[in-house]
Design a protein around this motif. Sequence first.
Motif, PDB file in Angstrom:
ATOM      1  N   ARG A 122      -6.885 -16.580 -10.510  1.00 37.35           N
ATOM      2  CA  ARG A 122      -6.564 -14.598 -11.181  1.00 37.35           C
ATOM      3  C   ARG A 122      -5.421 -13.888 -10.474  1.00 37.35           C
ATOM      4  NH1 ARG A 122      -9.139 -10.020 -10.772  1.00 37.35           N
ATOM      5  NH2 ARG A 122      -9.373  -8.333 -12.728  1.00 37.35           N
ATOM      6  N   GLN A 172      -7.683   3.820  -6.021  1.00 33.86           N
ATOM      7  CA  GLN A 172      -6.990   2.951  -6.736  1.00 33.86           C
ATOM      8  C   GLN A 172      -5.924   1.593  -6.069  1.00 33.86           C
ATOM      9  OE1 GLN A 172      -4.570   5.922  -8.737  1.00 33.86           O
ATOM     10  NE2 GLN A 172      -5.660   5.811 -11.379  1.00 33.86           N
ATOM     11  N   THR A 173      -5.722   2.366  -4.573  1.00 28.31           N
ATOM     12  CA  THR A 173      -4.675   1.785  -3.735  1.00 28.31           C
ATOM     13  C   THR A 173      -5.734   0.689  -3.180  1.00 28.31           C
ATOM     14  OG1 THR A 173      -3.543   3.448  -3.355  1.00 28.31           O
ATOM     15  CG2 THR A 173      -3.859   1.919  -1.680  1.00 28.31           C
ATOM     16  N   THR A 221      -8.871  -0.944  -4.717  1.00 25.86           N
ATOM     17  CA  THR A 221      -9.091  -2.054  -6.097  1.00 25.86           C
ATOM     18  C   THR A 221      -7.437  -2.370  -6.813  1.00 25.86           C
ATOM     19  OG1 THR A 221      -9.020   0.577  -7.604  1.00 25.86           O
ATOM     20  CG2 THR A 221     -11.263   0.457  -6.232  1.00 25.86           C
ATOM     21  N   LYS A 222      -6.436  -1.378  -6.413  1.00 33.84           N
ATOM     22  CA  LYS A 222      -5.503  -3.060  -7.266  1.00 33.84           C
ATOM     23  C   LYS A 222      -4.911  -3.022  -5.756  1.00 33.84           C
ATOM     24  CE  LYS A 222      -6.678  -1.067 -11.268  1.00 33.84           C
ATOM     25  NZ  LYS A 222      -7.321  -1.995 -12.243  1.00 33.84           N
ATOM     26  N   VAL A 223      -4.799  -3.150  -4.900  1.00 33.97           N
ATOM     27  CA  VAL A 223      -3.623  -3.419  -4.504  1.00 33.97           C
ATOM     28  C   VAL A 223      -4.281  -4.384  -2.875  1.00 33.97           C
ATOM     29  CG1 VAL A 223      -1.588  -3.300  -2.359  1.00 33.97           C
ATOM     30  CG2 VAL A 223      -2.331  -1.772  -4.973  1.00 33.97           C
ATOM     31  N   GLU A 277       0.782  -1.512  -0.043  1.00 34.84           N
ATOM     32  CA  GLU A 277       0.006  -0.245   0.453  1.00 34.84           C
ATOM     33  C   GLU A 277       0.794   1.429  -0.266  1.00 34.84           C
ATOM     34  OE1 GLU A 277      -2.843  -0.397   2.944  1.00 34.84           O
ATOM     35  OE2 GLU A 277      -2.834  -2.642   3.108  1.00 34.84           O
ATOM     36  N   ALA A 327      -0.644   6.661  -6.744  1.00 34.10           N
ATOM     37  CA  ALA A 327      -2.092   6.052  -6.570  1.00 34.10           C
ATOM     38  C   ALA A 327      -2.022   6.368  -5.416  1.00 34.10           C
ATOM     39  CB  ALA A 327      -1.663   4.658  -6.204  1.00 34.10           C
ATOM     40  N   PRO A 382      -7.774  -6.826  -4.698  1.00 34.16           N
ATOM     41  CA  PRO A 382      -7.298  -8.370  -4.996  1.00 34.16           C
ATOM     42  C   PRO A 382      -7.046  -9.334  -3.715  1.00 34.16           C
ATOM     43  CG  PRO A 382      -6.902  -6.649  -6.091  1.00 34.16           C
ATOM     44  CD  PRO A 382      -7.460  -5.936  -4.771  1.00 34.16           C
ATOM     45  N   SER A 383      -6.561  -9.211  -2.812  1.00 30.71           N
ATOM     46  CA  SER A 383      -6.014  -9.759  -1.931  1.00 30.71           C
ATOM     47  C   SER A 383      -7.142 -10.356  -0.903  1.00 30.71           C
ATOM     48  CB  SER A 383      -4.885  -9.590  -1.201  1.00 30.71           C
ATOM     49  OG  SER A 383      -5.849  -7.980   0.194  1.00 30.71           O
ATOM     50  N   ALA A 427       1.636   1.888  -3.494  1.00 34.06           N
ATOM     51  CA  ALA A 427       1.387   2.256  -4.367  1.00 34.06           C
ATOM     52  C   ALA A 427       1.219   3.600  -4.168  1.00 34.06           C
ATOM     53  CB  ALA A 427       0.068   1.597  -4.479  1.00 34.06           C
TER      54      ALA A 427
END
Length: 295
Positions: A292, A202-203, A205-207, A190, A198, A210-211, A193
């Motif tokens: 994914r 964005q942090t 949704t993208k980092v 984080e 970011a 997903p986890s 990012a």
Amino acid sequence: MSGASSSALSSPAAPFSRAVGAGGAKRVLPGFSMTLGFAVFYLCLIVLIPLSALVFKTFTLNWDQFWVAVTAPRVLASYRLTFGASLLAALVNLVFGLLVAWVLVRYKFPGKRIVDALVDLPFALPTAVAGISLTALLAGNGWVGQYLEPHGIKLAFTPAGVVIALIFIGLPFVVRTVQPVLEDAEKELEEAATSLGATRLQTFTKVIFPSIAPALLTGFAMAFARAIGEYGSVIFIAGNMPMISEITPLIIIGKLEQYDYAGATAVALVMLVISFLLLLVINGLQAWQRRRAGA
């Protein structure tokens, strides 16, 4: 050299080294055949035998009798309420359970331990007590309901009351599933990012998302499954009005009280099949999300 070898064999590590198999993994439990046998026996005793009795009892009906039992208008209305309210409650818990888990993991505040303990209250509280408490709170003469009903907002003895009860009993499943994943998340990602420019969205949704997505789906599935079969906390606040606020478990109980055992098992079998298919879809989504994320 021989003295060193004999001392090595007599050392405390020697039993461990002998217990390690050819593949390098130590077997703590007995062999595969024995553990598998016990596992299958326990699974059959607790799960498969009761479910097979349910199926066999349903087979005492012919197809026409089965179809009439499971597609009666009152039963169909209970399906819509049970699965619709369960899905809505699980979606609400998906959002607010994540928020509660985030606050408990990322922030320090007075009374944090108390809040953390309150999350588990629906686990420890008898469901009937939860239903009575919610009814006393939301009824027309309740602490909250007396201020809402004059404005046309009626929660108790309506489908909305069913959703509220299911939210109450399902929240801990999402919180306790997501909380350890958030605790193990790498904050360095984080920070990296953020340092790269970011935004907060964005942090997340993208980092972050997903986890934690597999854990979120798991919590959603558990809350949804619990809500489908919930009975005690719902019957008090639902009002149990046919075609309006009557849940499917109450339909089954009613048929049992009328000694219509085959009809009760037929409705229960439909719920079992639909629940299994929905959980199968959710588990498939979990597996897809893990592949994914791994890719």
